[in-house]
Every structure is written in structure tokens, then in C-alpha cells.
Design a protein around this motif. Structure first.
Motif, PDB file in Angstrom:
ATOM      1  N   TRP A  42     -27.596  78.018  50.719  1.00 10.39           N
ATOM      2  CA  TRP A  42     -25.992  77.283  50.180  1.00 10.39           C
ATOM      3  C   TRP A  42     -26.003  75.910  50.299  1.00 10.39           C
ATOM      4  O   TRP A  42     -25.999  74.733  50.406  1.00 10.39           O
ATOM      5  CB  TRP A  42     -24.691  77.950  49.854  1.00 10.39           C
ATOM      6  N   GLN A  43     -26.291  75.783  52.401  1.00 10.32           N
ATOM      7  CA  GLN A  43     -25.701  74.407  52.742  1.00 10.32           C
ATOM      8  C   GLN A  43     -26.952  73.800  52.415  1.00 10.32           C
ATOM      9  O   GLN A  43     -26.594  72.574  52.169  1.00 10.32           O
ATOM     10  CB  GLN A  43     -26.170  75.500  54.536  1.00 10.32           C
ATOM     11  N   TRP A  44     -28.016  74.355  51.810  1.00 14.46           N
ATOM     12  CA  TRP A  44     -28.867  73.110  51.199  1.00 14.46           C
ATOM     13  C   TRP A  44     -27.863  72.039  50.174  1.00 14.46           C
ATOM     14  O   TRP A  44     -28.233  70.626  50.134  1.00 14.46           O
ATOM     15  CB  TRP A  44     -29.946  73.101  50.661  1.00 14.46           C
ATOM     16  N   ASP A  45     -28.045  72.566  49.257  1.00 15.73           N
ATOM     17  CA  ASP A  45     -26.667  72.254  48.353  1.00 15.73           C
ATOM     18  C   ASP A  45     -25.937  70.844  48.517  1.00 15.73           C
ATOM     19  O   ASP A  45     -25.313  70.454  48.239  1.00 15.73           O
ATOM     20  CB  ASP A  45     -26.542  73.007  47.270  1.00 15.73           C
ATOM     21  N   THR A  46     -25.350  71.379  49.480  1.00 14.99           N
ATOM     22  CA  THR A  46     -23.744  70.959  50.477  1.00 14.99           C
ATOM     23  C   THR A  46     -24.280  69.707  50.889  1.00 14.99           C
ATOM     24  O   THR A  46     -23.357  68.842  51.482  1.00 14.99           O
ATOM     25  CB  THR A  46     -22.618  72.283  50.816  1.00 14.99           C
ATOM     26  N   LEU A  47     -25.669  69.967  51.212  1.00  9.31           N
ATOM     27  CA  LEU A  47     -25.840  68.743  52.487  1.00  9.31           C
ATOM     28  C   LEU A  47     -25.725  66.914  51.894  1.00  9.31           C
ATOM     29  O   LEU A  47     -25.321  66.037  52.318  1.00  9.31           O
ATOM     30  CB  LEU A  47     -27.402  68.505  52.838  1.00  9.31           C
ATOM     31  N   THR A  48     -25.259  67.319  50.630  1.00  9.58           N
ATOM     32  CA  THR A  48     -25.781  65.754  50.424  1.00  9.58           C
ATOM     33  C   THR A  48     -23.926  65.095  50.457  1.00  9.58           C
ATOM     34  O   THR A  48     -23.966  62.993  50.416  1.00  9.58           O
ATOM     35  CB  THR A  48     -25.617  66.108  47.818  1.00  9.58           C
ATOM     36  N   PRO A  49     -23.048  65.417  49.816  1.00  7.16           N
ATOM     37  CA  PRO A  49     -22.043  65.057  50.925  1.00  7.16           C
ATOM     38  C   PRO A  49     -21.655  64.313  52.299  1.00  7.16           C
ATOM     39  O   PRO A  49     -21.014  63.284  52.406  1.00  7.16           O
ATOM     40  CB  PRO A  49     -20.291  65.675  50.241  1.00  7.16           C
ATOM     41  N   LEU A  50     -22.417  65.254  52.832  1.00  7.87           N
ATOM     42  CA  LEU A  50     -22.402  64.800  54.095  1.00  7.87           C
ATOM     43  C   LEU A  50     -23.202  64.414  54.662  1.00  7.87           C
ATOM     44  O   LEU A  50     -22.786  62.978  55.409  1.00  7.87           O
ATOM     45  CB  LEU A  50     -22.787  66.366  54.843  1.00  7.87           C
ATOM     46  N   VAL A  51     -24.660  63.536  54.137  1.00  5.09           N
ATOM     47  CA  VAL A  51     -25.159  63.216  54.213  1.00  5.09           C
ATOM     48  C   VAL A  51     -24.634  61.284  53.203  1.00  5.09           C
ATOM     49  O   VAL A  51     -24.671  60.120  54.429  1.00  5.09           O
ATOM     50  CB  VAL A  51     -26.778  63.125  53.484  1.00  5.09           C
ATOM     51  N   HIS A  52     -23.983  61.518  52.567  1.00  5.40           N
ATOM     52  CA  HIS A  52     -23.192  60.447  52.228  1.00  5.40           C
ATOM     53  C   HIS A  52     -21.793  60.034  52.967  1.00  5.40           C
ATOM     54  O   HIS A  52     -22.121  58.606  53.378  1.00  5.40           O
ATOM     55  CB  HIS A  52     -22.427  60.486  50.559  1.00  5.40           C
ATOM     56  N   LEU A  53     -21.520  60.960  53.465  1.00  8.53           N
ATOM     57  CA  LEU A  53     -20.452  60.082  54.497  1.00  8.53           C
ATOM     58  C   LEU A  53     -20.618  60.127  56.164  1.00  8.53           C
ATOM     59  O   LEU A  53     -20.813  58.751  56.094  1.00  8.53           O
ATOM     60  CB  LEU A  53     -19.840  61.949  54.813  1.00  8.53           C
ATOM     61  N   ARG A  54     -22.217  60.464  56.207  1.00  4.03           N
ATOM     62  CA  ARG A  54     -22.704  59.993  57.690  1.00  4.03           C
ATOM     63  C   ARG A  54     -23.415  58.314  57.636  1.00  4.03           C
ATOM     64  O   ARG A  54     -23.393  57.263  57.998  1.00  4.03           O
ATOM     65  CB  ARG A  54     -23.842  60.916  57.888  1.00  4.03           C
ATOM     66  N   ALA A  55     -23.634  58.325  55.875  1.00  5.08           N
ATOM     67  CA  ALA A  55     -24.395  57.030  55.346  1.00  5.08           C
ATOM     68  C   ALA A  55     -23.476  55.757  55.196  1.00  5.08           C
ATOM     69  O   ALA A  55     -23.101  55.417  54.724  1.00  5.08           O
ATOM     70  CB  ALA A  55     -24.440  56.533  54.657  1.00  5.08           C
ATOM     71  N   ARG A  56     -21.808  56.244  55.233  1.00  4.75           N
ATOM     72  CA  ARG A  56     -20.917  55.817  54.878  1.00  4.75           C
ATOM     73  C   ARG A  56     -21.236  54.999  53.534  1.00  4.75           C
ATOM     74  O   ARG A  56     -20.549  54.330  52.660  1.00  4.75           O
ATOM     75  CB  ARG A  56     -20.887  54.806  55.752  1.00  4.75           C
ATOM     76  N   TRP A  57     -21.578  56.417  52.674  1.00  5.44           N
ATOM     77  CA  TRP A  57     -21.458  55.534  51.165  1.00  5.44           C
ATOM     78  C   TRP A  57     -20.027  56.522  50.310  1.00  5.44           C
ATOM     79  O   TRP A  57     -19.907  55.975  49.472  1.00  5.44           O
ATOM     80  CB  TRP A  57     -22.786  56.679  51.253  1.00  5.44           C
ATOM     81  N   ILE A  58     -19.471  57.487  51.151  1.00  4.61           N
ATOM     82  CA  ILE A  58     -17.650  57.834  51.007  1.00  4.61           C
ATOM     83  C   ILE A  58     -17.445  57.756  52.041  1.00  4.61           C
ATOM     84  O   ILE A  58     -17.433  57.616  53.498  1.00  4.61           O
ATOM     85  CB  ILE A  58     -18.471  59.458  50.602  1.00  4.61           C
ATOM     86  N   SER A  59     -15.719  57.809  51.579  1.00  2.00           N
ATOM     87  CA  SER A  59     -15.017  58.051  53.053  1.00  2.00           C
ATOM     88  C   SER A  59     -14.899  59.430  52.926  1.00  2.00           C
ATOM     89  O   SER A  59     -14.644  60.787  52.183  1.00  2.00           O
ATOM     90  CB  SER A  59     -13.755  57.567  52.565  1.00  2.00           C
ATOM     91  N   ALA A  60     -13.795  59.618  54.211  1.00  4.40           N
ATOM     92  CA  ALA A  60     -12.872  60.598  54.784  1.00  4.40           C
ATOM     93  C   ALA A  60     -12.881  61.635  54.027  1.00  4.40           C
ATOM     94  O   ALA A  60     -12.680  63.103  53.764  1.00  4.40           O
ATOM     95  CB  ALA A  60     -13.193  60.994  56.132  1.00  4.40           C
ATOM     96  N   ASP A  61     -11.993  61.174  52.932  1.00  4.17           N
ATOM     97  CA  ASP A  61     -11.308  61.391  52.270  1.00  4.17           C
ATOM     98  C   ASP A  61     -11.896  61.904  51.136  1.00  4.17           C
ATOM     99  O   ASP A  61     -12.235  63.073  50.371  1.00  4.17           O
ATOM    100  CB  ASP A  61      -9.841  60.748  51.200  1.00  4.17           C
ATOM    101  N   ASP A  62     -13.020  61.340  50.678  1.00  3.05           N
ATOM    102  CA  ASP A  62     -14.152  61.559  49.340  1.00  3.05           C
ATOM    103  C   ASP A  62     -14.263  62.864  50.005  1.00  3.05           C
ATOM    104  O   ASP A  62     -14.801  63.758  49.084  1.00  3.05           O
ATOM    105  CB  ASP A  62     -14.767  60.636  49.130  1.00  3.05           C
ATOM    106  N   TYR A  63     -15.386  63.398  51.096  1.00  2.00           N
ATOM    107  CA  TYR A  63     -15.190  64.438  51.720  1.00  2.00           C
ATOM    108  C   TYR A  63     -14.559  65.686  51.767  1.00  2.00           C
ATOM    109  O   TYR A  63     -15.033  66.833  51.126  1.00  2.00           O
ATOM    110  CB  TYR A  63     -16.266  63.941  53.120  1.00  2.00           C
ATOM    111  N   ARG A  64     -13.876  64.820  52.204  1.00  2.00           N
ATOM    112  CA  ARG A  64     -12.413  65.982  52.426  1.00  2.00           C
ATOM    113  C   ARG A  64     -12.415  67.377  51.117  1.00  2.00           C
ATOM    114  O   ARG A  64     -12.302  68.053  50.237  1.00  2.00           O
ATOM    115  CB  ARG A  64     -11.637  66.011  52.827  1.00  2.00           C
TER     116      ARG A  64
END
Length: 203
Positions: A116-138
Motif C-alpha cells: 500500500w505504501q507504493w500508492d501513497t508515495l505521490t504526496p510524499l514525493v510532491h512534498l519533497r519536490a515542494r509542489w505541495i505544502s506541509a498542510d496539503d500533505y497532512r
């Protein structure tokens, strides 16, 4: 094999929050009797590296070398023996449509039994690339109900995801010269994933 297709009259994509809520439902489905293949982290990678003829031989060699490193780490990791669930395999918001309040997942050719972790990497990669904010990730993680950052060996999955994203882009370089510079930058990030947070924003 017979399949049924349904036309969805919409061009609206789901939000990241809605995508993660939908993945939570998908991952909770029973897998007994589900006749789909197991997750292959290296699907299409070899062909994409061969097709990356818009890059130099040296750049393709860098990708191949990193692929070899990650294959070795994968074999020694927890992931091949994990209890697997039904995963989308390429979960991002552009692979969704919203119609009458319902979220539909599209492009299911990569659907597999996988972590399941594979599908949930999208927001993590986006957070690290700074495409989304910490609040968006949360918010996205709260919609899913689990944070992949808490998982042992999650960085290996992140590294594999970055490799696959990069190989896909690299495979387009022969016919799209405009993506060459971006592909070469991504190869740097594949070799050193910490550049996502230390380097310029984006990926």
C-alpha cells in the motif's frame, strides 16, 4: 477475456485529498480470488532506458547503474515479502475523474497486488519536490489514514519511484528534445534523492 467499459462525462480531476481517500477504499478491498499479477517495481524500466536515445550514453549508463543498485537493495529489503493489497500502481490526480461527486480511478494497466505504501508515495514525493505544502500533505495523509514516512525502508520505495518517473521522462527524449535538460536533472536526483529537499524546488 471480456471487460466492461463505462464512459465518464467529466474532465474534472480529483484533489490529492480525494485521491488518497479513494486509495484508502481500494486498499481495503479483499484480495482473495483477485486474479491480478504481483507488483513489479521494474516494469518497463529496461525498455525505457533503451529508448532514451536523446540522452548521452553516459547518462543512460547512470540510470542503468542506479537501477542495478536498487535491484540489489530491493532483493534484500522487506518489500518482496510484504502482505500485498490491491494497488493502483500509478496513483496521481491526473489518473482520476470526478463525476457527480464520485472519484473514478483511471489507467489501471499498472494495477497489481503490491505494498500500500507504493500508492501513497505521490504526496510524499510532491512534498519533497515542494509542489505541495506541509498542510496539503497532512490533509492528504489524514484522508488516507497512515503516513508512509513512518514505514521502515520507505526511502527505498521513494528511490525506486524516482527512478521510474525519470526513466519514463528519459524515454521521451528522442522525440521531445525539450525534455532533455529536465531528464538529466532528474538523473541527478535519482542518484541522490536528498537533492529533492536540498536543491531547487521541483523535480
Amino acid at each position: 477475456m471480456v471487460t466492461w467499459w463505462q464512459y465518464i462525462p467529466s474532465r474534472e480531476h480529483a484533489s490529492l485529498h480525494s485521491l488518497m481517500a479513494t486509495l484508502r477504499v481500494l486498499h481495503s478491498l479483499p484480495t482473495a480470488g483477485l486474479d491480478i499479477a504481483r507488483f513489479d517495481p521494474w516494469a518497463r524500466v529496461a525498455g525505457q532506458i533503451r529508448a532514451a536515445t536523446g540522452l548521452s550514453d553516459a547518462d543512460r549508463a547512470r540510470l542503468a547503474h542506479r537501477w542495478d543498485e536498487l535491484r540489489s537493495l530491493w532483493k534484500q529489503s522487506r518489500w518482496p515479502s510484504e502482505p500485498y493489497v490491491a494497488i493502483h500502481g500509478d496513483a496521481h490526480t491526473l489518473n482520476t475523474l470526478v463525476h457527480e461527486g464520485a472519484v473514478y480511478l483511471l489507467d489501471l494497466e499498472d494495477m497489481r497486488l503490491g505494498p500500500w505504501q507504493w500508492d501513497t508515495l505521490t504526496p510524499l514525493v510532491h512534498l519533497r519536490a515542494r509542489w505541495i505544502s506541509a498542510d496539503d500533505y497532512r490533509a492528504a495523509i489524514e484522508a488516507y489514514g497512515a503516513d508512509p514516512r513512518a514505514e521502515e525502508e520507505i526511502e527505498l520505495l521513494v528511490a525506486i519511484r524516482l527512478l521510474r518517473i525519470t526513466c519514463w521522462l528519459a524515454s521521451r527524449t528522442a522525440r521531445e528534445p525539450g525534455v532533455v535538460a529536465r531528464a538529466r536533472r532528474r538523473i541527478d536526483y535519482v542518484e541522490d534523492p536528498t537533492l529533492l529537499t536540498r536543491g531547487p524546488a521541483g523535480f
